[in-house]
Design an enzyme around this catalytic site. Structure first.
Site, short mmCIF file in Angstrom:
data_model
loop_
_atom_site.label_atom_id
_atom_site.label_comp_id
_atom_site.label_asym_id
_atom_site.label_seq_id
_atom_site.Cartn_x
_atom_site.Cartn_y
_atom_site.Cartn_z
N LYS A 43 -16.31 3.22 7.73
CA LYS A 43 -15.44 2.16 7.22
C LYS A 43 -15.92 1.67 5.85
O LYS A 43 -15.21 1.79 4.87
CB LYS A 43 -15.40 1.00 8.22
CG LYS A 43 -14.86 1.34 9.58
CD LYS A 43 -13.36 1.54 9.58
CE LYS A 43 -12.63 0.24 9.35
NZ LYS A 43 -11.16 0.44 9.35
N HIS B 52 2.59 6.33 13.65
CA HIS B 52 1.50 6.74 12.74
C HIS B 52 0.13 6.47 13.32
O HIS B 52 -0.88 6.75 12.68
CB HIS B 52 1.66 6.05 11.39
CG HIS B 52 1.24 4.61 11.35
ND1 HIS B 52 1.61 3.68 12.31
CD2 HIS B 52 0.50 3.92 10.44
CE1 HIS B 52 1.11 2.50 11.98
NE2 HIS B 52 0.43 2.61 10.87
N ALA C 251 -12.70 7.03 6.96
CA ALA C 251 -12.87 8.48 7.00
C ALA C 251 -13.59 8.78 8.30
O ALA C 251 -14.48 8.03 8.72
CB ALA C 251 -13.68 8.98 5.81
N GLU C 252 -13.21 9.88 8.96
CA GLU C 252 -13.75 10.14 10.30
C GLU C 252 -14.01 11.62 10.49
O GLU C 252 -13.18 12.47 10.13
CB GLU C 252 -12.74 9.65 11.34
CG GLU C 252 -13.23 9.69 12.77
CD GLU C 252 -12.30 8.90 13.68
OE1 GLU C 252 -12.59 7.70 13.93
OE2 GLU C 252 -11.27 9.47 14.11
N ASP D 22 0.85 -1.20 0.00
CA ASP D 22 0.00 0.00 0.00
C ASP D 22 0.88 1.24 0.00
O ASP D 22 0.89 2.04 0.94
CB ASP D 22 -0.95 0.00 1.20
CG ASP D 22 -2.13 0.94 0.99
OD1 ASP D 22 -2.24 1.53 -0.10
OD2 ASP D 22 -2.95 1.08 1.92
N ASN E 50 3.75 4.90 4.22
CA ASN E 50 4.48 3.82 3.56
C ASN E 50 5.20 4.41 2.36
O ASN E 50 4.56 4.72 1.34
CB ASN E 50 3.54 2.71 3.08
CG ASN E 50 2.84 1.99 4.22
OD1 ASN E 50 3.26 2.05 5.37
ND2 ASN E 50 1.77 1.29 3.90
#
Length: 367
Positions: free
Chosen positions: A363, A285, A132-133, A68, A233
């Site tokens: 989610k 992270h 997303a939050e 990813d 990453n």
């Protein structure tokens, strides 16, 4: 050949999985690896510890970045006033966000130098720990830094965690079909070819987070301003070598957001440049996993109903219509974010600015 030096930034109060430490040691023994740092969110991954940074003078190791490429987090200040936010209304509006984005994919990709064929998944979050939050400001820790950061105690904020989706996986698969887990000498043409693909995946991931944010803001009938975007990453030039981050936030790119689980606080912090080299210019992270996905699913599915996990102890909501995922990503599966941040602060690596509290975490939704 001697193994590289390993430093783990964690206090005695932090729990670090021995499997993750063993994975760090295995990586430190790779040819050309000169330094390894584990963060307080360190946990075992698929052969490579997550929450770590690796530096080499001479080699690039694609498998240390993983599949990813460009996975990271963006934070937006929205136009939604905190006092006017209604979770019921927001939840009703957030539909259709897992389907293909109907916007101008080709145009947006071309603007960052990517071909139209790379656009099918653009604007979608993906699975795993991505989300997303919507959040509110819970505590202002440093008022001066808070004002400089562009945060607003009266506004709802949006955080997006996603990456390069299938693009990064395809890049790693191509590399491993030729080289398995062998490193690439920096002067090798194959290294330049990988880095070009890697950089394209980084651009895709940054764009993806932006489009996801646009979709959410549009559904919520508001606008937003991006305050930061971080890749966790990646492999980048550092001094006279190559710095690999696997689940580690950069400490050399401005403010950093360090989220807890979906049922805990998120910190906004400022890296301290005077100590950043002690941790290879990297930070934790997030909270880091305490249990593997299978452990979380097995333990929690016996104790909780899905409905129990759709609300958190903080009163926030969770939208997750994947039965396995809602257990795998439950707050109980993660370490204590406050301890992670204390460890970074005690090591002299950060100045905390604020804590944000989740209101609604998205989610996956089937429609």
């Amino acid at each position: 050949m001697n193994a590289a030096d390993i430093r783990i930034i964690a206090s005695p109060e932090s729990w670090i999985d021995q499997v993750a430490v063993d994975q760090l040691r295995q990586t430190a023994a790779l040819p050309g690896i000169d330094a390894v740092v584990g963060m307080p969110d360190l946990h075992a991954g698929r052969g490579i510890a997550v929450g770590a940074a690796f530096w080499s003078r001479s080699h690039v190791y694609p498998h240390l970045v993983g599949s990813d490429i460009g996975c990271g987090m963006g934070l937006w200040r929205t136009g939604i006033a905190r006092r006017k936010f209604r979770a019921d209304a927001a939840e009703r509006r957030l539909h259709g966000l897992d389907q293909t984005w109907p916007g101008d994919r080709a145009g947006r990709l071309a603007a960052v130098g990517l071909p139209p064929a790379a656009g099918e998944a653009l604007g979608t979050i993906g699975g795993g720990n991505h989300f997303a939050e919507l959040l509110r400001v819970e505590t202002v820790i440093d008022a001066a830094l808070f004002a400089e950061a562009g945060l607003d105690a009266g506004a709802v904020h949006l955080m997006v965690h996603s990456g390069s989706r299938g693009l990064g996986q395809a890049i790693l698969d191509r590399h491993r079909s030729r080289f398995n887990v062998a490193g690439l000498a920096a002067e090798d043409p194959a290294c330049a070819a990988y880095l070009a693909e890697h950089d394209a995946a980084i651009r895709w991931a940054v764009l993806n987070r932006a489009v996801i944010a646009e979709r959410f803001l549009d559904r919520l009938a508001t606008r937003g301003e991006r305050l930061l975007d971080l890749c966790h990453n990646s492999v980048t030039r550092h001094r006279d070598g190559w710095l690999h981050r696997k689940g580690a936030a950069p400490a050399d790119g401005g403010l950093v957001v360090i989220p807890g689980s979906r049922g805990d606080m998120t910190y906004v912090v400022r890296p301290r440049p005077d100590r950043a080299d002690d941790a290879l210019q990297s930070l934790a992270h997030g909270a880091g996993r305490k249990w593997s996905r299978s452990e979380a699913r097995d333990k929690l599915s016996r104790r909780f109903r899905i409905a129990d996990l759709e609300r958190t102890r903080l009163g926030s909501r969770v939208i997750c219509e994947d039965r396995d995922l809602i257990f795998e990503e439950a707050p109980q599966a993660y370490k204590d974010i406050h301890q992670v941040v204390r460890d970074l602060q005690q090591a002299g690596l950060i100045d905390p600015i604020a804590m944000l509290c989740p209101l609604l975490t998205y989610k996956v939704r089937r429609a």
